[in-house]
Design a protein around this motif. Structure first.
Motif, PDB file in Angstrom:
ATOM      1  N   LEU A  37       0.829  -1.205   0.000  1.00 57.60           N
ATOM      2  CA  LEU A  37       0.000   0.000   0.000  1.00 57.60           C
ATOM      3  C   LEU A  37       0.866   1.259   0.000  1.00 57.60           C
ATOM      4  CD1 LEU A  37      -2.984   0.895   0.111  1.00 57.60           C
ATOM      5  CD2 LEU A  37      -2.764   1.006   2.608  1.00 57.60           C
ATOM      6  N   LEU A  58      -9.211  -5.802  -0.483  1.00 56.34           N
ATOM      7  CA  LEU A  58      -7.879  -5.308  -0.146  1.00 56.34           C
ATOM      8  C   LEU A  58      -6.908  -5.501  -1.310  1.00 56.34           C
ATOM      9  CD1 LEU A  58      -7.637  -6.583   3.528  1.00 56.34           C
ATOM     10  CD2 LEU A  58      -7.529  -4.195   2.823  1.00 56.34           C
ATOM     11  N   SER A  61      -7.587  -2.913  -3.977  1.00 60.70           N
ATOM     12  CA  SER A  61      -7.145  -1.564  -3.615  1.00 60.70           C
ATOM     13  C   SER A  61      -5.627  -1.469  -3.498  1.00 60.70           C
ATOM     14  CB  SER A  61      -7.786  -1.133  -2.297  1.00 60.70           C
ATOM     15  OG  SER A  61      -7.327  -1.953  -1.229  1.00 60.70           O
ATOM     16  N   ALA A  63      -3.715  -3.023  -1.278  1.00 59.26           N
ATOM     17  CA  ALA A  63      -3.247  -3.056   0.106  1.00 59.26           C
ATOM     18  C   ALA A  63      -2.527  -4.355   0.448  1.00 59.26           C
ATOM     19  CB  ALA A  63      -4.417  -2.848   1.062  1.00 59.26           C
ATOM     20  N   VAL A  90      -6.026   2.491   7.390  1.00 57.31           N
ATOM     21  CA  VAL A  90      -4.896   1.604   7.113  1.00 57.31           C
ATOM     22  C   VAL A  90      -3.759   2.457   6.561  1.00 57.31           C
ATOM     23  CG1 VAL A  90      -4.095  -0.424   5.837  1.00 57.31           C
ATOM     24  CG2 VAL A  90      -6.479  -0.303   6.613  1.00 57.31           C
ATOM     25  N   ILE A  99      -3.113  -5.407   9.209  1.00 62.08           N
ATOM     26  CA  ILE A  99      -4.469  -5.145   8.726  1.00 62.08           C
ATOM     27  C   ILE A  99      -5.472  -6.066   9.404  1.00 62.08           C
ATOM     28  CG2 ILE A  99      -5.971  -5.169   6.698  1.00 62.08           C
ATOM     29  CD1 ILE A  99      -3.523  -4.409   5.020  1.00 62.08           C
TER      30      ILE A  99
END
Length: 384
Positions: A37, A58, A61, A63, A90, A99
């Motif tokens: 991320l 996740l 995105s 992450a 986050v 996470i």
């Protein structure tokens, strides 16, 4: 022959065991090291969600790098069933382990949307704010005065969010009557407050609340915080102050609070009143006169008349000696600290200087010159 086969099988088993151990070590390293991320995100976990759905979101995105490892890690640490609904901040580089901890440890949302009901000295305001993950600062998206304005339609949409957080903020210098009246407009709270809290007994501060919380319990928390602050600062007060009790300190702090909105001036303003009390000079402060007229129920909305400066009330410090009988507002901790450890000065007077602050003087002649300058500034502004 059988001996050779057994030896080869054992060798293969050992190789497979080593490979499996290597895979486990690799997976653990991937799970615990920094993730891909690049900038902070506000991760929203919907009610009824699960680790499978979350791992996909996740990964989409950016992450996490491996959704399967994320799910296996959550299962292995026995946290998969602890997933909480809400919005969670986050940070960049967060590992899969971090996470998982963020979304399972419990507690309230750490980002997303917040309703801040702010009670100010002149008005209350409902503000809807959203946290910008990259700057960790709230951005205002909606605001209105609940007493004078109808709530916008968009307000109800925000109220329907499952992870909406609620906050009550008291500005320094608000009166107890104002707090109770404004809290009646906080439609996310419940219950009533039967008795008006003593003036000065509420701590100006920020209070995180939940929908349906009881107003009386919130007031009790405000009183507890103010009492703790007063006890703590009173224990460290300077020796020789002309203040006989914590209540007198609170009363003087409320006057300082109403006299200046500039933080660095508070100890100087406090020193003026402390010097006057020591010398038996009347405090002669306008905010006490105004409180005697309004009882803290509304701003005066005009200048004080000469007849009001001569009127005999328990709060008119132009005609009474010493302090008024009660505080005139709820002072913050900085004003309480200022009166218990004031600046060391010989000042006996102060007047506005046209910049938002004050000009201080030791003698009446010097003070009169400062007043003349202030009158000139007022006249020039009036002409403009």
């Amino acid at each position: 022959m059988w001996r050779s086969l057994a030896s080869n099988a054992l060798t293969l088993f050992v190789v497979l065991l080593v490979l499996a151990g290597g895979v486990v070590m690799w997976g653990k390293r991937q799970y615990t090291t920094s993730g891909p991320l690049e900038s902070a995100i506000c991760l929203r976990v919907e009610p009824g969600s699960n680790m499978t759905r979350l791992s996909g979101e996740l990964a989409a995105s950016g992450a996490i790098s491996n959704p399967t490892l994320f799910r296996l890690g959550a299962d292995y640490t026995d946290k998969a069933h602890l997933l909480k609904a809400g919005s969670f901040l986050v940070q960049p580089g967060a590992s899969m382990e971090e996470i998982v901890d963020i979304v399972t440890r419990g507690g309230r949302s750490t980002c997303g949307t917040e309703l801040n009901f702010r009670i100010g000295v002149t008005r209350a305001e409902v503000m809807i704010r959203e946290l910008d993950p990259e700057t960790s600062r709230y951005v205002e998206v909606l605001a209105f005065d609940p007493a004078d304005e109808k709530a916008p339609d968009e307000y109800q949409r925000y109220r329907g969010l499952d992870d909406l957080r609620y906050r009550i903020t008291l500005a320094e210098g608000v009166t107890s009557w104002q707090v109770i009246e404004e809290l009646k407009s906080a439609d996310f709270l419940s219950g009533e407050v039967s008795l008006l809290p003593a003036e000065g007994s509420l701590a100006p501060d920020s209070y995180e609340v939940a929908e349906g919380d009881d107003r009386a319990e919130l007031i009790a928390e405000m009183q507890a915080r103010q009492a703790d602050t007063l006890d703590r600062l009173w224990a460290t007060r300077r020796e020789g102050l002309p203040l006989a009790s914590k209540q007198e300190a609170l009363t003087l702090a409320s006057i300082v609070e109403k006299e200046t909105g500039i933080a660095e001036e508070r100890p100087l303003v406090a020193s003026v009143f402390i010097n006057r009390l020591r010398q038996g000079i009347r405090l002669q402060t306008d905010p006490t006169v105004i409180y005697g007229l309004t009882q803290g129920k509304a701003p005066l909305g005009r200048g004080i008349r000469q007849s009001e400066l001569r009127r005999q009330t328990p709060y008119n410090t132009y005609v009474i000696d010493g302090l008024p009988p009660t505080p005139i507002a709820n002072p913050g901790s900085a004003s309480i600290a200022a009166v218990l450890d004031p600046a060391r000065s010989e000042y006996l007077f102060f007047v506005a200087d046209g910049t938002g602050g004050h000009a201080f003087a030791e003698t009446l002649a010097e003070h009169n010159r400062n007043v003349a300058r202030w009158r000139q500034i007022e006249a020039e502004r009036g002409a403009q």
